[in-house]
Design a protein around this motif. Structure first.
Motif, short mmCIF file in Angstrom:
data_model
loop_
_atom_site.label_atom_id
_atom_site.label_comp_id
_atom_site.label_asym_id
_atom_site.label_seq_id
_atom_site.Cartn_x
_atom_site.Cartn_y
_atom_site.Cartn_z
N PHE A 1 54.10 -27.58 37.79
CA PHE A 1 52.66 -27.38 37.59
C PHE A 1 52.16 -26.39 38.63
O PHE A 1 52.61 -26.39 39.77
CB PHE A 1 51.89 -28.70 37.74
CG PHE A 1 52.28 -29.76 36.75
CD1 PHE A 1 51.71 -29.79 35.48
CD2 PHE A 1 53.23 -30.71 37.08
CE1 PHE A 1 52.08 -30.76 34.57
CE2 PHE A 1 53.60 -31.69 36.18
CZ PHE A 1 53.03 -31.72 34.91
N GLN A 2 51.20 -25.57 38.23
CA GLN A 2 50.59 -24.62 39.14
C GLN A 2 49.07 -24.76 39.09
O GLN A 2 48.51 -25.09 38.04
CB GLN A 2 50.99 -23.18 38.78
CG GLN A 2 52.48 -22.89 39.01
CD GLN A 2 52.85 -21.48 38.61
OE1 GLN A 2 52.70 -21.10 37.45
NE2 GLN A 2 53.33 -20.71 39.56
N ARG B 1 48.58 -37.15 40.81
CA ARG B 1 48.02 -37.51 39.50
C ARG B 1 48.95 -37.11 38.36
O ARG B 1 48.93 -37.73 37.29
CB ARG B 1 46.65 -36.83 39.33
CG ARG B 1 45.58 -37.35 40.31
CD ARG B 1 44.23 -36.74 40.01
NE ARG B 1 43.19 -37.23 40.92
CZ ARG B 1 42.72 -36.54 41.96
NH1 ARG B 1 43.18 -35.32 42.20
NH2 ARG B 1 41.80 -37.05 42.74
N LYS B 2 49.77 -36.09 38.57
CA LYS B 2 50.71 -35.65 37.54
C LYS B 2 52.01 -36.44 37.57
O LYS B 2 52.74 -36.48 36.58
CB LYS B 2 51.02 -34.16 37.72
CG LYS B 2 49.85 -33.22 37.45
CD LYS B 2 49.48 -33.19 35.97
CE LYS B 2 48.41 -32.16 35.69
NZ LYS B 2 48.05 -32.14 34.24
N ALA B 3 52.33 -37.04 38.69
CA ALA B 3 53.62 -37.72 38.85
C ALA B 3 53.72 -38.94 37.95
O ALA B 3 52.75 -39.68 37.79
CB ALA B 3 53.81 -38.13 40.31
N SER C 1 44.45 -30.96 48.32
CA SER C 1 44.17 -30.80 46.90
C SER C 1 45.47 -30.72 46.10
O SER C 1 45.60 -31.33 45.03
CB SER C 1 43.32 -29.55 46.67
OG SER C 1 43.14 -29.30 45.29
N ALA C 2 46.44 -29.98 46.62
CA ALA C 2 47.72 -29.84 45.93
C ALA C 2 48.46 -31.17 45.86
O ALA C 2 49.03 -31.52 44.83
CB ALA C 2 48.57 -28.80 46.66
N ARG C 3 48.44 -31.92 46.96
CA ARG C 3 49.14 -33.21 46.98
C ARG C 3 48.47 -34.21 46.04
O ARG C 3 49.16 -34.96 45.32
CB ARG C 3 49.17 -33.77 48.40
CG ARG C 3 50.11 -32.99 49.32
CD ARG C 3 49.93 -33.39 50.78
NE ARG C 3 50.78 -32.59 51.65
CZ ARG C 3 50.64 -32.51 52.97
NH1 ARG C 3 49.66 -33.18 53.56
NH2 ARG C 3 51.46 -31.78 53.69
#
Length: 228
Positions: A4-5, A20-22, A13-15
């Motif tokens: 994901f990018q 949330r995607k994991a 924010s990235a973490r």
């Protein structure tokens, strides 16, 4: 593997976005310039096979800098941490991103504070230590490259407000957690030499933990130097 990018919104924010995607039960955060060593995940996974009631598995790491290489610590302890905050204050184990696995639900319910850009990982760690069971191994699982670790990015304008040092809460914390916060106040003496008055006004009597932390750490190091 899913990639994901997103637009750059800072490390927190990235973490949080990745969390949330994991979809797995366990999460490991790895920064771009750090290196996860071969078999690191296997070493931590082996702990899961024999110990099911833990929330975090943490290993050791090497620090790579212009001055050379050094281990974070030289201890051989393997097992569950008996006193989370006390041992964390004395650096008996590491919670650096990249060297620990953590259950997905712990992170999801304690997301990183996206308003912070310095010591945001410390703020997160101090929150989760209250209710986590941590298992540590002495194995080196990570190379931490700190050549690019600079204070310059937080010394301009109002960026100090993005430093956890200026927004800590001491109330209702145990002694060792307060000492860890006091350690950040001690570091602020070097990072922000002109902000002592402001920090004293913010924290009042809690500012004394700056001195408690420094005295305790120096006494601890002297004891180990004399007897070990």
């Amino acid at each position: 593997i899913r990639l994901f990018q997103k637009e750059n919104g800072g490390v927190s924010s990235a973490r949080n976005y990745g969390t949330r995607k994991a979809c797995g039960e366990w999460i490991l955060f790895l920064d771009a310039d750090d290196v996860l060593l071969p078999n690191s995940l296997r070493k931590m996974y082996n702990v899961l096979l024999s110990c099911s009631n833990i929330n975090v598995i943490s290993g050791n790491y090497k620090i790579i800098s212009k001055e050379g290489e050094r281990l974070y610590h030289n201890r051989s302890y393997r097992g569950i941490v008996p006193y989370n905050y006390k041992w964390y204050f004395f650096n008996k184990y590491s919670m650096r991103t990249g060297c620990f696995l953590i259950r997905n639900n712990i992170v999801y319910n304690n997301l990183f504070n996206e308003s912070l850009s310095r010591f945001e990982d410390m703020e997160f760690i101090l929150r989760i230590l209250k209710n986590c069971v941590i298992y540590i191994i002495p194995d080196i699982v990570l190379e931490y490259h700190c050549e690019n670790n600079s204070l310059s990015k937080i010394r301009k304008g109002n960026d100090k407000n993005k430093d956890f040092t200026f927004s800590m809460f001491f109330k209702n914390k145990n002694f060792w957690e307060k000492c860890k916060l006091g350690e950040l106040l001690y570091l602020a003496s070097f990072s922000y030499p002109n902000e002592s008055k402001r920090l004293r006004n913010i924290y009042g009597s809690y500012y004394l933990y700056k001195y408690y932390a420094n005295i305790i750490k120096k006494t601890y190091k002297l004891y180990h130097f004399l007897w070990h």
